[in-house]
Design a protein around this motif. Structure first.
Motif, PDB file in Angstrom:
ATOM      1  N   VAL A 102       9.828  24.705  17.262  1.00  0.00           N
ATOM      2  CA  VAL A 102       9.416  25.880  18.025  1.00  0.00           C
ATOM      3  C   VAL A 102       9.182  25.513  19.483  1.00  0.00           C
ATOM      4  O   VAL A 102       9.614  26.221  20.401  1.00  0.00           O
ATOM      5  CB  VAL A 102       8.141  26.495  17.411  1.00  0.00           C
ATOM      6  N   ASP A 103       8.527  24.378  19.709  1.00  0.00           N
ATOM      7  CA  ASP A 103       8.209  23.931  21.064  1.00  0.00           C
ATOM      8  C   ASP A 103       9.476  23.735  21.892  1.00  0.00           C
ATOM      9  O   ASP A 103       9.592  24.228  23.019  1.00  0.00           O
ATOM     10  CB  ASP A 103       7.407  22.632  20.991  1.00  0.00           C
ATOM     11  N   ILE A 104      10.434  23.014  21.327  1.00  0.00           N
ATOM     12  CA  ILE A 104      11.675  22.753  22.051  1.00  0.00           C
ATOM     13  C   ILE A 104      12.516  24.020  22.155  1.00  0.00           C
ATOM     14  O   ILE A 104      13.130  24.295  23.189  1.00  0.00           O
ATOM     15  CB  ILE A 104      12.461  21.620  21.368  1.00  0.00           C
ATOM     16  N   GLY A 105      12.531  24.817  21.086  1.00  0.00           N
ATOM     17  CA  GLY A 105      13.301  26.049  21.105  1.00  0.00           C
ATOM     18  C   GLY A 105      12.874  26.990  22.211  1.00  0.00           C
ATOM     19  O   GLY A 105      13.692  27.684  22.824  1.00  0.00           O
ATOM     20  N   ASP A 147       0.827  -1.212   0.000  1.00  0.00           N
ATOM     21  CA  ASP A 147       0.000   0.000   0.000  1.00  0.00           C
ATOM     22  C   ASP A 147       0.859   1.259   0.000  1.00  0.00           C
ATOM     23  O   ASP A 147       0.645   2.160  -0.796  1.00  0.00           O
ATOM     24  CB  ASP A 147      -0.922   0.023   1.213  1.00  0.00           C
ATOM     25  N   ARG A 148       1.840   1.332   0.900  1.00  0.00           N
ATOM     26  CA  ARG A 148       2.699   2.508   0.965  1.00  0.00           C
ATOM     27  C   ARG A 148       3.959   2.203   1.745  1.00  0.00           C
ATOM     28  O   ARG A 148       3.986   1.331   2.608  1.00  0.00           O
ATOM     29  CB  ARG A 148       1.982   3.692   1.594  1.00  0.00           C
ATOM     30  N   VAL A 149       4.998   2.961   1.426  1.00  0.00           N
ATOM     31  CA  VAL A 149       6.240   2.931   2.190  1.00  0.00           C
ATOM     32  C   VAL A 149       6.742   4.359   2.297  1.00  0.00           C
ATOM     33  O   VAL A 149       6.744   5.105   1.318  1.00  0.00           O
ATOM     34  CB  VAL A 149       7.296   2.013   1.541  1.00  0.00           C
ATOM     35  N   ILE A 150       7.129   4.749   3.499  1.00  0.00           N
ATOM     36  CA  ILE A 150       7.645   6.091   3.765  1.00  0.00           C
ATOM     37  C   ILE A 150       8.904   5.929   4.598  1.00  0.00           C
ATOM     38  O   ILE A 150       8.883   5.295   5.656  1.00  0.00           O
ATOM     39  CB  ILE A 150       6.628   6.945   4.532  1.00  0.00           C
ATOM     40  N   THR A 151       9.993   6.479   4.120  1.00  0.00           N
ATOM     41  CA  THR A 151      11.255   6.431   4.852  1.00  0.00           C
ATOM     42  C   THR A 151      11.693   7.854   5.161  1.00  0.00           C
ATOM     43  O   THR A 151      11.662   8.722   4.293  1.00  0.00           O
ATOM     44  CB  THR A 151      12.341   5.705   4.043  1.00  0.00           C
ATOM     45  N   ILE A 152      12.102   8.079   6.401  1.00  0.00           N
ATOM     46  CA  ILE A 152      12.522   9.412   6.834  1.00  0.00           C
ATOM     47  C   ILE A 152      13.932   9.332   7.384  1.00  0.00           C
ATOM     48  O   ILE A 152      14.226   8.508   8.264  1.00  0.00           O
ATOM     49  CB  ILE A 152      11.563   9.969   7.908  1.00  0.00           C
ATOM     50  N   LEU A 153      14.828  10.168   6.855  1.00  0.00           N
ATOM     51  CA  LEU A 153      16.183  10.315   7.357  1.00  0.00           C
ATOM     52  C   LEU A 153      16.270  11.635   8.108  1.00  0.00           C
ATOM     53  O   LEU A 153      15.689  12.632   7.675  1.00  0.00           O
ATOM     54  CB  LEU A 153      17.195  10.309   6.204  1.00  0.00           C
ATOM     55  N   THR A 154      17.001  11.660   9.214  1.00  0.00           N
ATOM     56  CA  THR A 154      17.025  12.845  10.064  1.00  0.00           C
ATOM     57  C   THR A 154      18.437  13.337  10.332  1.00  0.00           C
ATOM     58  O   THR A 154      19.388  12.557  10.420  1.00  0.00           O
ATOM     59  CB  THR A 154      16.348  12.558  11.413  1.00  0.00           C
ATOM     60  N   ALA A 155      18.572  14.653  10.468  1.00  0.00           N
ATOM     61  CA  ALA A 155      19.840  15.279  10.829  1.00  0.00           C
ATOM     62  C   ALA A 155      19.552  16.509  11.668  1.00  0.00           C
ATOM     63  O   ALA A 155      18.544  17.183  11.467  1.00  0.00           O
ATOM     64  CB  ALA A 155      20.627  15.671   9.577  1.00  0.00           C
ATOM     65  N   GLY A 156      20.446  16.796  12.617  1.00  0.00           N
ATOM     66  CA  GLY A 156      20.271  17.981  13.442  1.00  0.00           C
ATOM     67  C   GLY A 156      20.103  17.646  14.905  1.00  0.00           C
ATOM     68  O   GLY A 156      20.539  16.586  15.379  1.00  0.00           O
ATOM     69  N   SER A 157      19.452  18.532  15.633  1.00  0.00           N
ATOM     70  CA  SER A 157      19.244  18.360  17.066  1.00  0.00           C
ATOM     71  C   SER A 157      18.520  17.054  17.365  1.00  0.00           C
ATOM     72  O   SER A 157      17.423  16.804  16.858  1.00  0.00           O
ATOM     73  CB  SER A 157      18.427  19.534  17.616  1.00  0.00           C
ATOM     74  N   LEU A 158      19.141  16.220  18.186  1.00  0.00           N
ATOM     75  CA  LEU A 158      18.549  14.919  18.501  1.00  0.00           C
ATOM     76  C   LEU A 158      17.215  15.068  19.218  1.00  0.00           C
ATOM     77  O   LEU A 158      16.289  14.283  18.992  1.00  0.00           O
ATOM     78  CB  LEU A 158      19.529  14.105  19.359  1.00  0.00           C
ATOM     79  N   SER A 159      17.099  16.083  20.053  1.00  0.00           N
ATOM     80  CA  SER A 159      15.829  16.274  20.768  1.00  0.00           C
ATOM     81  C   SER A 159      14.706  16.604  19.793  1.00  0.00           C
ATOM     82  O   SER A 159      13.570  16.137  19.945  1.00  0.00           O
ATOM     83  CB  SER A 159      15.965  17.390  21.809  1.00  0.00           C
ATOM     84  N   VAL A 160      15.018  17.389  18.763  1.00  0.00           N
ATOM     85  CA  VAL A 160      14.005  17.742  17.768  1.00  0.00           C
ATOM     86  C   VAL A 160      13.636  16.533  16.915  1.00  0.00           C
ATOM     87  O   VAL A 160      12.459  16.236  16.708  1.00  0.00           O
ATOM     88  CB  VAL A 160      14.495  18.898  16.874  1.00  0.00           C
TER      89      VAL A 160
END
Length: 240
Positions: A100-103, A42-55
């Motif tokens: 914004v919330d964490i900032g 049906d679907r596949v979504i992959t997300i790669l992340t970089a930056g502040s670990l908390s965010v």
């Protein structure tokens, strides 16, 4: 820091990320930066992340919580969104909200920022890949620029510029992203193994292949040495 790269090709999508996170020379840890949401067929979504670990971790946790909620709607859940464009809208909005919330909870001297690569396909739709900025806006990979990078991208970009087109095979694409990562590993200590590699074949709507490459992996080491040798040989053969 980190390095993540994604290729959008005729044959599919190839994604690679490192796992090193550091908050100074004496505070280095390993965290997964590749996240997969899929309903095979049906679907596949992959997300790669970089930056502040908390965010990044907060954003991924909230996206996962909504995806697992049976009462979620196509307007709020990436697993119910009707198109990949709507998926990236949801991810971008959530990233901006968390930033914004964490900032607001941090001092003015601390930064809370992150970026993401969102790639995948929904049944009946086209494969698409986006780079999402900290503010929630985004750009899309195109035929002219079939790859996206986040994090420490400058060291691994030259080989992608020279060899990658939309017609590149999945096998050659794996080689390209791994050599791109190898160049980054050699030039920047803030990027480190193990690595996460994922391949999504066109119209599979699932992760077709997935591999974790640990430090000391023999095939990765051999490829790195072969590339170094090829560069030295090519350099020596060039006449002024």
């Amino acid at each position: 820091m980190t390095y993540c790269v994604g290729l959008l090709l005729d044959a599919g999508i190839v994604l690679l990320s490192d796992t090193r996170t550091n908050a100074g020379l004496d505070n280095i840890a390993t965290y997964r930066k590749m996240f997969v949401f899929e309903e095979p067929g049906d679907r596949v979504i992959t997300i790669l992340t970089a930056g502040s670990l908390s965010v990044t971790q907060t954003t991924m946790a909230r996206l996962r919580e909504i995806a697992d909620d049976p009462d979620s709607t196509p307007e709020t859940s990436i697993m119910k969104a009707e198109t990949m464009l709507k998926v990236v809208d949801i991810v971008g909005a959530k990233l901006a909200e968390v930033r914004v919330d964490i900032g607001q909870k941090l001092s003015m001297l601390q930064a809370a920022s992150a970026s993401m690569i969102v790639a995948g396909q929904r049944r009946g739709g086209a494969m698409r890949m986006f780079l999402v900025y900290p503010e929630g806006n985004y750009i899309e990979a195109t035929e002219d620029t079939p790859f996206l990078q986040i994090g420490e991208h400058k060291y691994g970009k030259p080989i992608l510029d020279r060899v990658v087109t939309t017609h590149t095979s999945l096998k050659d694409a794996q080689k390209a992203v791994l050599l791109s990562m190898d160049s980054t590993l050699r030039s920047n200590l803030s990027v480190g193994m193990p690595l996460d590699l994922a391949i999504i074949e066109r119209d599979d709507c699932r992760v077709s292949q997935r591999r974790r490459i640990e430090a000391g992996d023999e095939s990765f080491r051999a490829m790195s040495e072969a590339w170094s040798g090829a560069l030295r040989d090519g350099f020596s053969q060039i006449e002024l």
